[in-house]
Structure formats: structure tokens, C-alpha cells
Design a protein around this motif. Structure first.
Motif, mmCIF file in Angstrom:
data_model
loop_
_atom_site.group_PDB
_atom_site.id
_atom_site.type_symbol
_atom_site.label_atom_id
_atom_site.label_comp_id
_atom_site.label_asym_id
_atom_site.label_seq_id
_atom_site.Cartn_x
_atom_site.Cartn_y
_atom_site.Cartn_z
ATOM 1 N N ILE A 62 -12.734 13.228 -1.220
ATOM 2 C CA ILE A 62 -12.381 14.501 -1.850
ATOM 3 C C ILE A 62 -11.538 14.303 -3.110
ATOM 4 C CG2 ILE A 62 -12.541 15.826 0.330
ATOM 5 C CD1 ILE A 62 -9.395 16.095 0.049
ATOM 6 N N ARG A 63 -11.023 13.080 -3.285
ATOM 7 C CA ARG A 63 -10.237 12.803 -4.492
ATOM 8 C C ARG A 63 -11.152 12.825 -5.718
ATOM 9 N NH1 ARG A 63 -5.449 11.390 -6.237
ATOM 10 N NH2 ARG A 63 -4.537 11.407 -4.167
ATOM 11 N N LYS A 64 -12.297 12.171 -5.572
ATOM 12 C CA LYS A 64 -13.262 12.137 -6.680
ATOM 13 C C LYS A 64 -14.240 13.312 -6.596
ATOM 14 C CE LYS A 64 -11.942 8.013 -8.210
ATOM 15 N NZ LYS A 64 -10.676 8.454 -8.820
ATOM 16 N N GLY A 65 -14.376 13.884 -5.403
ATOM 17 C CA GLY A 65 -15.356 14.963 -5.218
ATOM 18 C C GLY A 65 -16.783 14.447 -5.322
ATOM 19 N N LYS A 66 -16.954 13.167 -5.094
ATOM 20 C CA LYS A 66 -18.280 12.535 -5.145
ATOM 21 C C LYS A 66 -18.359 11.508 -4.036
ATOM 22 C CE LYS A 66 -19.337 12.298 -10.061
ATOM 23 N NZ LYS A 66 -18.276 11.724 -10.887
ATOM 24 N N GLU A 67 -19.572 11.266 -3.545
ATOM 25 C CA GLU A 67 -19.673 10.224 -2.532
ATOM 26 C C GLU A 67 -19.451 8.864 -3.184
ATOM 27 O OE1 GLU A 67 -23.814 11.918 -1.528
ATOM 28 O OE2 GLU A 67 -24.179 9.767 -1.713
ATOM 29 N N GLN A 68 -18.845 7.967 -2.423
ATOM 30 C CA GLN A 68 -18.549 6.624 -2.925
ATOM 31 C C GLN A 68 -19.236 5.611 -2.005
ATOM 32 O OE1 GLN A 68 -15.973 6.242 -5.661
ATOM 33 N NE2 GLN A 68 -16.613 8.376 -5.781
ATOM 34 N N THR A 69 -19.332 4.387 -2.487
ATOM 35 C CA THR A 69 -19.919 3.354 -1.633
ATOM 36 C C THR A 69 -18.944 3.064 -0.494
ATOM 37 O OG1 THR A 69 -20.879 2.450 -3.612
ATOM 38 C CG2 THR A 69 -20.962 1.045 -1.664
ATOM 39 N N LYS A 70 -19.484 2.983 0.707
ATOM 40 C CA LYS A 70 -18.642 2.798 1.885
ATOM 41 C C LYS A 70 -18.020 1.400 1.882
ATOM 42 C CE LYS A 70 -20.568 3.171 6.141
ATOM 43 N NZ LYS A 70 -21.183 3.814 7.320
ATOM 44 N N PRO A 71 -16.690 1.288 1.980
ATOM 45 C CA PRO A 71 -16.086 -0.044 1.926
ATOM 46 C C PRO A 71 -16.199 -0.839 3.225
ATOM 47 C CG PRO A 71 -14.373 1.650 1.945
ATOM 48 C CD PRO A 71 -15.687 2.356 2.016
ATOM 49 N N GLU A 72 -16.500 -0.157 4.340
ATOM 50 C CA GLU A 72 -16.616 -0.871 5.621
ATOM 51 C C GLU A 72 -17.851 -0.341 6.339
ATOM 52 O OE1 GLU A 72 -11.908 -0.080 6.711
ATOM 53 O OE2 GLU A 72 -13.447 0.695 8.052
ATOM 54 N N THR A 73 -18.151 -0.981 7.452
ATOM 55 C CA THR A 73 -19.379 -0.578 8.151
ATOM 56 C C THR A 73 -19.142 0.450 9.268
ATOM 57 O OG1 THR A 73 -19.133 -2.470 9.575
ATOM 58 C CG2 THR A 73 -20.618 -2.736 7.694
ATOM 59 N N THR A 74 -17.977 1.083 9.312
ATOM 60 C CA THR A 74 -17.755 2.112 10.348
ATOM 61 C C THR A 74 -18.783 3.232 10.171
ATOM 62 O OG1 THR A 74 -16.051 2.917 8.858
ATOM 63 C CG2 THR A 74 -15.294 1.894 10.893
ATOM 64 N N ALA A 75 -19.079 3.941 11.297
ATOM 65 C CA ALA A 75 -20.141 4.960 11.270
ATOM 66 C C ALA A 75 -19.848 6.041 10.233
ATOM 67 C CB ALA A 75 -20.280 5.569 12.661
ATOM 68 N N LEU A 76 -18.627 6.572 10.278
ATOM 69 C CA LEU A 76 -18.263 7.671 9.385
ATOM 70 C C LEU A 76 -17.042 7.256 8.581
ATOM 71 C CD1 LEU A 76 -18.467 10.682 8.475
ATOM 72 C CD2 LEU A 76 -17.114 11.292 10.480
ATOM 73 N N TYR A 77 -17.137 7.367 7.262
ATOM 74 C CA TYR A 77 -16.003 6.986 6.432
ATOM 75 C C TYR A 77 -15.567 8.188 5.586
ATOM 76 C CZ TYR A 77 -12.769 3.918 3.984
ATOM 77 O OH TYR A 77 -11.625 3.332 3.501
ATOM 78 N N ILE A 78 -14.366 8.704 5.904
ATOM 79 C CA ILE A 78 -13.786 9.794 5.112
ATOM 80 C C ILE A 78 -12.454 9.274 4.601
ATOM 81 C CG2 ILE A 78 -12.970 12.195 5.087
ATOM 82 C CD1 ILE A 78 -14.720 12.721 7.567
ATOM 83 N N GLN A 79 -12.368 9.099 3.305
ATOM 84 C CA GLN A 79 -11.137 8.516 2.750
ATOM 85 C C GLN A 79 -9.942 9.439 2.983
ATOM 86 O OE1 GLN A 79 -10.124 8.470 -1.484
ATOM 87 N NE2 GLN A 79 -10.307 6.250 -1.433
ATOM 88 N N ASN A 80 -8.846 8.858 3.484
ATOM 89 C CA ASN A 80 -7.606 9.606 3.621
ATOM 90 C C ASN A 80 -7.192 10.068 2.217
ATOM 91 O OD1 ASN A 80 -4.687 10.066 3.668
ATOM 92 N ND2 ASN A 80 -4.737 9.203 5.729
ATOM 93 N N PRO A 81 -6.887 11.370 2.034
ATOM 94 C CA PRO A 81 -6.645 11.883 0.673
ATOM 95 C C PRO A 81 -5.534 11.149 -0.081
ATOM 96 C CG PRO A 81 -6.676 13.690 2.267
ATOM 97 C CD PRO A 81 -6.791 12.431 3.046
ATOM 98 N N PHE A 82 -4.476 10.766 0.627
ATOM 99 C CA PHE A 82 -3.343 10.154 -0.063
ATOM 100 C C PHE A 82 -3.168 8.667 0.230
ATOM 101 C CE2 PHE A 82 -2.057 14.716 0.180
ATOM 102 C CZ PHE A 82 -2.173 14.981 -1.179
ATOM 103 N N GLU A 83 -3.449 8.255 1.447
ATOM 104 C CA GLU A 83 -3.390 6.817 1.756
ATOM 105 C C GLU A 83 -4.821 6.305 1.607
ATOM 106 O OE1 GLU A 83 -0.124 6.051 5.064
ATOM 107 O OE2 GLU A 83 -1.202 7.917 5.451
ATOM 108 N N THR A 84 -5.163 6.013 0.368
ATOM 109 C CA THR A 84 -6.578 5.862 0.025
ATOM 110 C C THR A 84 -7.261 4.625 0.610
ATOM 111 O OG1 THR A 84 -5.891 4.886 -2.046
ATOM 112 C CG2 THR A 84 -6.404 7.243 -2.089
ATOM 113 N N THR A 85 -6.476 3.742 1.244
ATOM 114 C CA THR A 85 -7.141 2.585 1.865
ATOM 115 C C THR A 85 -7.511 2.893 3.313
ATOM 116 O OG1 THR A 85 -4.999 1.699 2.511
ATOM 117 C CG2 THR A 85 -5.922 0.878 0.435
ATOM 118 N N LEU A 86 -7.117 4.094 3.785
ATOM 119 C CA LEU A 86 -7.392 4.430 5.187
ATOM 120 C C LEU A 86 -8.592 5.355 5.333
ATOM 121 C CD1 LEU A 86 -3.757 5.154 6.495
ATOM 122 C CD2 LEU A 86 -5.047 3.013 6.692
#
Ligand code: CTP
Ligand code: MG
Length: 553
Positions: A438-462
Motif C-alpha cells: 500500500i506504500r507504493k499502491g502497486k504490486e511488487q515482486t514477492k521477496p519470499e516464498t510465503t503464500a501471502l505477502y502483504i508488506q507491513n506499512p511502516f516496518e517494511t521488511t515485515l
């Protein structure tokens, strides 16, 4: 009147209740009203917290004479507001206009003598009113405010009486959202708890966060709390003093170890001295250490955390998104209710998608509309003024606090269209390779292979949905496709008062949610003809009966 006596509660006398609620017209949500008056999130929270500090919670006899009750309490000062609610017995929240009234009240109350037990002499603001002798019943009973959510069958009934899917979703929000009184009760439980934690940290504040304050809370949701020791709203560290507090320099092995040790003593204190607090569990090994307990007089399940400023910021962010356009809250309430009805979310922790994840999925979807309904998080950061600057543990959490600075684009999509497109969007989302951001408002390439990846809005590595497994994601996708397809059928829009239609029909048990979803989920949006028949049959025949059996959410 002289026969009244107020005694301090030393033990919870009230058991938990989840009474089925009659659906009532809700009072206008104060948060929405405050936003119109353009108060910031922080100002709203501070106002509510301050009001809670001037309030008491009183367990009352069943046949309470409201007038006598108020007359009696008014001896201690002017009463601003009060309301009654039921939780295995009558309870009243009374808000005075001045804190001095609380002191005066505390002076006049006595600690009750308990047989075969001893009372801990802790003077809380949790009181009980002893009413000697029998009371005449020819006085009007006060109105009791409902604190539990409507059951799914009541909701289905109410939705069938509406005229469009848009009206259904608005009605759903009004029925499920937290009432003014329920929000006050949430702030009051934090304030009562603060009095206990104050034994260790006299200047601490306990603040609610999460769905109690982010405008997406549903009646009955838990109270997430933060123990705030350093003033999370302080704009900057005070400069120019050579003195610093000793407690801040007592060292622990790590930030986490300090948080754990603070919570462990508070947990013990709550357990031993907290009136009405039961089932206290210290869950200190979690990623975010917490103390969990039930507060019986209010009926709330509480999660107390510490050192969790980022979570307060995400609550502010969601609140802001909720205020920008009314469709945001209606869609979130709709999607959350749909997900709960199909057991996509659960009250038990596990591999399920959470309400927090669903909310971010709705926000992300609304950022993708053409033109967008919501701005990206980066845009909210760009609009921020100097006083909005906020960096927490190296994470830039800056967002604009003045809503009037946000210019929205003209998008007039109906809720029906948005709901349909939400299900199509996630029914076809490339979850295998893309992440939701939601930070970029665009889908990004998934950094890991977990089923669902939703970037934490503020702790962006989570990833906030790291817990979700492939099976749960597939169920969500399959049900999204099914609901998208159902919304395309003309039959579903046929209004009827005896069988669920429109949004209510989407809450009916699904034919794909059971066993074998895995293979079905790979199908295209167009379902097989036998499925069409099944679904239409389930709409027509099973009707409200099946829904009613599912009981309360
Ligand atoms: N949170 C987070 N990361 C997570 C889970 C939670 O940052 N992986 C934060 C969010 O700010 C969230 C809050 O913690 O709003 C509370 O979490 P939770 O109780 O799970 O969600 P709520 O939003 O309160 O929703 P619910 O009504 O289900 O309680
Ligand atoms: Mg919560």
C-alpha cells in the motif's frame, strides 16, 4: 438516599455474556463526526482518554431507579454523561465533568467486608452500589445499551429489508460498528488498567489501538492496548536538561528483554490486584510480547503490549483511510463479515487471514481503481508537514495528519461495483509472484516464498500475513471467485424478504469451501454448470435457515 452505600468491588461478580442483541439504531459514530470537524486522530484519542479518566464504572442492582442514582452521584459533582448496559447484571458508566468528583467519590466509598476472604485494599474506579431492602418497581427502567454484535441471522434479516447492495453494505456498517458508548467503555477499561500499572510506573498511560480506534472495529472485537511509558505523542525529546531519569538508564539485555520484564510485572499486578481481571496470561515469547486477560465487568478480551508505537501509527493510518471516503469502511465491513461467515478469518490464532490483512487488501484494491479512490502511503507522506515527522526505531512513519490537505480524485463507483471488482481482483491476483504494497499502491515482486505477502506499512521488511498458509489462501481465492460469479447472476439481485439476496446471499455456505477446494481453485472464473445449479439451489432453497444455524459471528 442515605441508605445508598457505595462499596469497592474486590472481586468480579459478573460473568461473561454474549447475549443475542436486538438491533438498534446506532448513535452517530463520534469518530466520523470529529473528523468532519477536522480533529486529528491524536486529538480525538486524547479527548476520549481524558473523558475516561473522569469516569467510573458501577455495578448496580437490577431494578435501578435512574433518577435517584444520578441524584446520589451528583453530590460529588456535575455528571456529563452516563449510560447503562447489561453484562449479567446492570452496570453504569458515569462520566463526571471534573476529576475532582472522582476524588470526592473515592473518599466516600468503603472497602467491603467479604466473608471467608480478604479484600485487597486497592481503591479502583470499579464500584458496586449496594441497595438495601426491596425497591419499588413503579419507576421507569433505564435504557440498556447493547454491547454485543448482531448474530448473522439477524444481519441477514436486516439486509433483506434494504433496497440495494449499496444500502445493504451501509446498513451492515451501521449495525456492526462500535457505538459511541462501546468506544467509551474501551477507553475506560484502559484507564482502569492504567491505575493498576501506575503502581509501577506512575506516569504511564494505557492507550487502545487496533480496531478499537481505527474506525473498522466491530462490536465484540478485542481491546488492543499499549502501555505507553515515554509519551508516544511527545513531539521530541526535551532538550537542554542535564538530568535524565534513572529508570531510563537501568539496562536490560535488549529492548525486547526490557519489554518482557515490564510486561511480566504488570501482568502479575493485574492478576493479583486488578478487580475484574481474570484469566491473565503472559505471552511474552510472541514477536510482540503481550499480557492477555478478560475484563469481566466490561466483557472485553484485552491484549496489553508495550513498546509498540508503530502499531499505533498503523491504527492512525487505517483511521485516516477510513475517513477519506465512506465507501472504504462499508467495503471493509462487508469483506470482513463475508470472510467471517465463510471462516476465512477466525477468532483463534492460526494460519488464517486476519482482519488487519483484509483491511489492507481493501485499501490496496481501492488504490488500484481508475481513478484511484485512495492515495498511496508515499503520497500521504509527501503531504505531511514538519510537525507530522515521525521516525520510530529507524522506520519512517511520517503521514499527513491534516485530512484537508488530501485532494481526492473523482470516482463515483457504486459499492456494488466495487464489491464485485474486489472479488474479481483477488480471485485473479498473482499471489504466487506478487506482494501487496500500500506504500507504493502497486504490486511488487514477492521477496519470499510465503503464500501471502502483504508488506507491513511502516516496518517494511515485515510481512503482516506471514502466518497464512497455501490452503487458507486458496480458500480465500476460491470464495472470492465464487462470490464474483454470484454477483454476476441476475437471480442474486432479486429482492425478496423471505430468502437472502444481494450481499446477504454471499454469506450463505459455499459449495467450494469444503473439501477439494485445492483442485477447484485452479478453475477459471466461469464455474461448471453443475456448480451453477448448486449455488442457485442453495440460494433459493436453503435460504435463511442455513445461515441462522451458523449462529453469531
Ligand atoms: N498489527 C501489526 N502487524 C500484525 C498484526 C497486527 O502491525 N501482523 C497491528 C495492527 O495495527 C492491528 C493491531 O496490531 O490493527 C491489532 O491487531 P489485531 O487485534 O490482530 O487486529 P485489529 O485491527 O485490532 O482487528 P480485530 O478486529 O480482528 O481485532
Ligand atoms: Mg484487535
Amino acid at each position: 438516599l442515605d441508605k445508598f452505600s457505595l462499596g469497592l468491588e474486590t472481586q468480579a461478580q459478573i460473568r461473561f455474556t454474549s447475549t443475542t442483541s436486538a438491533i438498534k439504531a446506532q448513535t452517530e459514530n463520534k469518530t466520523a463526526k470529529a473528523a468532519k470537524e477536522s480533529k486529528t486522530f491524536q486529538a480525538i484519542q486524547e479527548e476520549r482518554r481524558e473523558a475516561a479518566e473522569r469516569s467510573v464504572l458501577i455495578n448496580c442492582p437490577p431494578k435501578i431507579n435512574e433518577k435517584k442514582f444520578l441524584d446520589y452521584l451528583s453530590k460529588h459533582g456535575t455528571i456529563n454523561k452516563h449510560f447503562f448496559y447489561n453484562s449479567y447484571g446492570a452496570n453504569a458508566v458515569v462520566e463526571f465533568s471534573s476529576r475532582e468528583s472522582i476524588a470526592s467519590l473515592k473518599d466516600s466509598i468503603n472497602i467491603p467486608a467479604v466473608e471467608h476472604e480478604a479484600a485487597v485494599p486497592f481503591k479502583s474506579r470499579l464500584l458496586s452500589l449496594k441497595w438495601p431492602g426491596s425497591q419499588s418497581s413503579n419507576h421507569p427502567m433505564p435504557k440498556f445499551k447493547e454491547q454485543s454484535p448482531a448474530s448473522i441471522s439477524e444481519i441477514t434479516q436486516l439486509l433483506s429489508e434494504q433496497d440495494s447492495i449499496d444500502e445493504q453494505l451501509q446498513c451492515l456498517t451501521e449495525t456492526l460498528q462500535l457505538t459511541e458508548e462501546n468506544i467509551s467503555l474501551r477507553f475506560l477499561v484502559c484507564s482502569l488498567l492504567r491505575d493498576i500499572a501506575g503502581a509501577y510506573f506512575p506516569e504511564c498511560i494505557i492507550r487502545p489501538f487496533g480496531s478499537s480506534v481505527n474506525s473498522f472495529g466491530k462490536l465484540g472485537c478485542d481491546v488492543d492496548m499499549i502501555l505507553d511509558l515515554n509519551g508516544i505523542y511527545a513531539t521530541s525529546q526535551k532538550k537542554g536538561s542535564a538530568l535524565s531519569l534513572e529508570y531510563q538508564v537501568k539496562r536490560g539485555a535488549s529492548e525486547r528483554a526490557v519489554t518482557q520484564s515490564i510486561l511480566s510485572v504488570i501482568g502479575k499486578c493485574v492478576d493479583q490486584f486488578g478487580p475484574g481481571c481474570v484469566g491473565v496470561q503472559n505471552i511474552l515469547q510472541a514477536r510482540c510480547p503481550l499480557v492477555r486477560f478478560a475484563h469481566q465487568p466490561t466483557g472485553f478480551q484485552c491484549d496489553l503490549t508495550a513498546n509498540n508505537r508503530v502499531a499505533m501509527k498503523s491504527s492512525e493510518l487505517l483511521f485516516l483511510y477510513g475517513q477519506l471516503d465512506p465507501r472504504v469502511r462499508h467495503l471493509v465491513f462487508g469483506v470482513r463479515c463475508w470472510a467471517r461467515a465463510h471462516s476465512i478469518t477466525s477468532s483463534i490464532p492460526g494460519a488464517w487471514i486476519t482482519n488487519f490483512s483484509l483491511t489492507l487488501m481493501v485499501v490496496f484494491f481501492l488504490q488500484q481503481r481508475n481513478p484511484p479512490i485512495l492515495p498511496t502511503l508515499d503520497q500521504l507522506k509527501e503531504l505531511a508537514g514538519p510537525s507530522d515527522k515521525c521516525v520510530i526505531e529507524g522506520n519512517d512513519c511520517t503521514i499527513v495528519s491534516d485530512l484537508s490537505k488530501i485532494a481526492l480524485q473523482q470516482n463515483t463507483d457504486t459499492l456494488e461495483k466495487l464489491l464485485q471488482e474486489f472479488f474479481e481482483f483477488y480471485g485473479n491476483f498473482p499471489f504466487n509472484k506478487a506482494s501487496i504494497n500500500i506504500r507504493k499502491g502497486k504490486e511488487q515482486t514477492k521477496p519470499e516464498t510465503t503464500a501471502l505477502y502483504i508488506q507491513n506499512p511502516f516496518e517494511t521488511t515485515l510481512n503482516i500475513s506471514k502466518n497464512v498458509n497455501a490452503t487458507q489462501l486458496e480458500r480465500f481465492v476460491a470464495l472470492s471467485r465464487e462470490s464474483a460469479w454470484l454477483l454476476q447472476q441476475k437471480e442474486i439481485l432479486k429482492q425478496s424478504s423471505d430468502s437472502p439476496w444481494g450481499f446477504a446471499a454471499l454469506l450463505l455456505p459455499s459449495v467450494t469451501s469444503g473439501a477439494g477446494v485445492k483442485s477447484r481453485s485452479k478453475r477459471k472464473l466461469e464455474p461448471a454448470s453443475s456448480r451453477i445449479k448448486n449455488l442457485l439451489d442453495s440460494l433459493k432453497i436453503k435460504g435463511g435457515e442455513t445461515v441462522a444455524k451458523k449462529g453469531s459471528t
